[in-house]
Design a protein around this motif. Structure first.
Motif, mmCIF file in Angstrom:
data_model
loop_
_atom_site.group_PDB
_atom_site.id
_atom_site.type_symbol
_atom_site.label_atom_id
_atom_site.label_comp_id
_atom_site.label_asym_id
_atom_site.label_seq_id
_atom_site.Cartn_x
_atom_site.Cartn_y
_atom_site.Cartn_z
ATOM 1 N N ASP A 21 -31.117 -19.110 -17.132
ATOM 2 C CA ASP A 21 -30.816 -20.722 -16.617
ATOM 3 C C ASP A 21 -29.276 -20.988 -16.558
ATOM 4 O O ASP A 21 -28.682 -21.582 -15.567
ATOM 5 N N GLU A 22 -28.363 -20.019 -17.512
ATOM 6 C CA GLU A 22 -27.216 -20.508 -17.436
ATOM 7 C C GLU A 22 -26.430 -19.946 -16.388
ATOM 8 O O GLU A 22 -25.539 -20.498 -15.662
ATOM 9 N N LEU A 23 -27.070 -18.673 -15.819
ATOM 10 C CA LEU A 23 -26.317 -17.945 -14.762
ATOM 11 C C LEU A 23 -26.775 -18.886 -13.518
ATOM 12 O O LEU A 23 -25.890 -18.929 -12.502
ATOM 13 N N ILE A 24 -28.094 -19.328 -13.399
ATOM 14 C CA ILE A 24 -28.523 -20.209 -12.186
ATOM 15 C C ILE A 24 -27.420 -21.307 -12.265
ATOM 16 O O ILE A 24 -26.985 -21.895 -11.185
ATOM 17 N N SER A 25 -27.083 -22.091 -13.463
ATOM 18 C CA SER A 25 -26.411 -23.235 -13.326
ATOM 19 C C SER A 25 -24.967 -22.879 -12.827
ATOM 20 O O SER A 25 -24.413 -23.779 -11.968
ATOM 21 N N PHE A 26 -24.545 -21.735 -13.175
ATOM 22 C CA PHE A 26 -23.159 -21.371 -12.635
ATOM 23 C C PHE A 26 -23.120 -21.184 -11.344
ATOM 24 O O PHE A 26 -22.311 -21.503 -10.607
ATOM 25 N N PHE A 27 -24.221 -20.670 -10.463
ATOM 26 C CA PHE A 27 -24.428 -20.275 -9.303
ATOM 27 C C PHE A 27 -24.302 -21.939 -8.542
ATOM 28 O O PHE A 27 -23.659 -22.156 -7.498
ATOM 29 N N ASP B 288 -28.215 -22.857 -4.076
ATOM 30 C CA ASP B 288 -29.332 -23.672 -4.445
ATOM 31 C C ASP B 288 -30.539 -22.390 -4.465
ATOM 32 O O ASP B 288 -31.211 -22.162 -3.825
ATOM 33 N N ILE B 289 -30.302 -21.964 -6.131
ATOM 34 C CA ILE B 289 -31.283 -20.730 -6.342
ATOM 35 C C ILE B 289 -32.292 -21.333 -7.383
ATOM 36 O O ILE B 289 -31.977 -21.833 -8.462
ATOM 37 N N ARG B 290 -33.372 -20.958 -7.303
ATOM 38 C CA ARG B 290 -34.536 -21.416 -8.311
ATOM 39 C C ARG B 290 -35.128 -20.137 -8.829
ATOM 40 O O ARG B 290 -35.356 -19.381 -8.328
ATOM 41 N N ILE B 291 -35.425 -20.447 -10.370
ATOM 42 C CA ILE B 291 -36.360 -19.319 -10.995
ATOM 43 C C ILE B 291 -37.645 -19.822 -10.695
ATOM 44 O O ILE B 291 -38.175 -20.709 -11.331
ATOM 45 N N THR B 292 -38.328 -18.835 -10.114
ATOM 46 C CA THR B 292 -39.686 -18.875 -9.990
ATOM 47 C C THR B 292 -40.541 -18.017 -10.452
ATOM 48 O O THR B 292 -40.358 -16.878 -10.684
ATOM 49 N N ASN B 293 -41.357 -18.527 -11.497
ATOM 50 C CA ASN B 293 -42.354 -17.690 -12.297
ATOM 51 C C ASN B 293 -43.561 -17.323 -11.565
ATOM 52 O O ASN B 293 -44.270 -18.178 -10.722
ATOM 53 N N MET B 294 -43.821 -15.795 -11.777
ATOM 54 C CA MET B 294 -45.074 -15.416 -11.050
ATOM 55 C C MET B 294 -46.065 -14.644 -12.211
ATOM 56 O O MET B 294 -45.336 -14.242 -13.112
ATOM 57 N N ALA B 295 -47.169 -14.743 -11.623
ATOM 58 C CA ALA B 295 -48.094 -14.137 -12.552
ATOM 59 C C ALA B 295 -48.775 -12.833 -11.814
ATOM 60 O O ALA B 295 -48.906 -13.191 -10.457
#
Length: 219
Positions: free
Chosen positions: A142-148, A154-161
């Protein structure tokens, strides 16, 4: 609750009928031998084979098996090359409040990205078990994405199953393998033959009993 079609109708049987041929008998004998001698794969009768392959799906946080980084601008997941290009642009950027260099020492070797983030060692590599998945160590994602995001990405963390799908139906393992050898390019690298039990279908069960037990030489 299951859904049942309400408007299906029978129609006249217009298939032209013929007598059984010697070639038909030989085919049934060969099919009988294949079904009666092939490996049962530890599966109970009645056995059929399908093509099984990965079909992962997006899920909620806390329920995923892995995650991907999704770029909303390109509408695509980021691979290591994409992430490295972003980091190259942002290398030597300074923290707004402290003036400290945020990212330096950036390297991309042996399919692993390494760098220092505010002095901490960070590595990013592919998740070998999951397509497009990545593993980030040394920093909270999350911290790295916030820096981006602070720098216009505009990059999102997408959880995959992890999920699986089953396609087609074959009466023998050999037929399933032959299909995969011929049409494997239509499937993922995870695709493989898979034996299932279809005893709950009485029509399949009856048909297989006929194929496997009738003495075709006496027909």
């Amino acid at each position: 609750m299951a859904y049942f079609h309400q408007n299906l109708k029978y129609h006249e049987d217009t298939k032209e009928k013929r007598n059984i041929t010697k070639a038909d008998i030989e085919f049934l004998k060969e099919l009988q031998k294949e079904r009666n001698t092939q490996d049962n794969c530890g599966t109970a009768d009645v056995r059929t084979w399908v093509i099984k392959e990965r079909k992962d799906y997006v899920t909620a946080e806390g329920h995923g098996d892995y995650y991907v980084l999704f770029d909303t601008e390109s509408c695509d997941t980021l691979d290591l090359e994409d992430i490295y290009k972003i980091l190259c642009v942002l290398e030597l950027e300074t923290d707004y409040y402290t003036g400290d260099i945020v990212i330096n020492g950036l390297k991309f070797e042996d399919n692993v990205i390494t760098f220092r983030y505010l002095g901490d060692e960070v590595s990013i590599r592919e998740d070998n078990d999951n397509t497009d998945g990545i593993v980030i160590k040394g920093i909270d994602t999350d911290e790295l994405i916030s820096f981006f995001e602070e720098h216009g990405y505009d990059i999102r963390i997408t959880n995959m199953a992890v999920g699986w799908k089953y396609e087609y139906c074959f009466l023998t393992q050999k037929a399933a393998e032959n299909y995969l050898c011929k049409y494997g390019y239509n499937h993922s690298e995870d695709a493989h033959t898979y034996c299932i039990c279809t005893y709950r279908d009485p029509e399949i069960a009856r048909l297989m009993e006929i194929i496997e037990t009738v003495d075709w030489d006496k027909i």
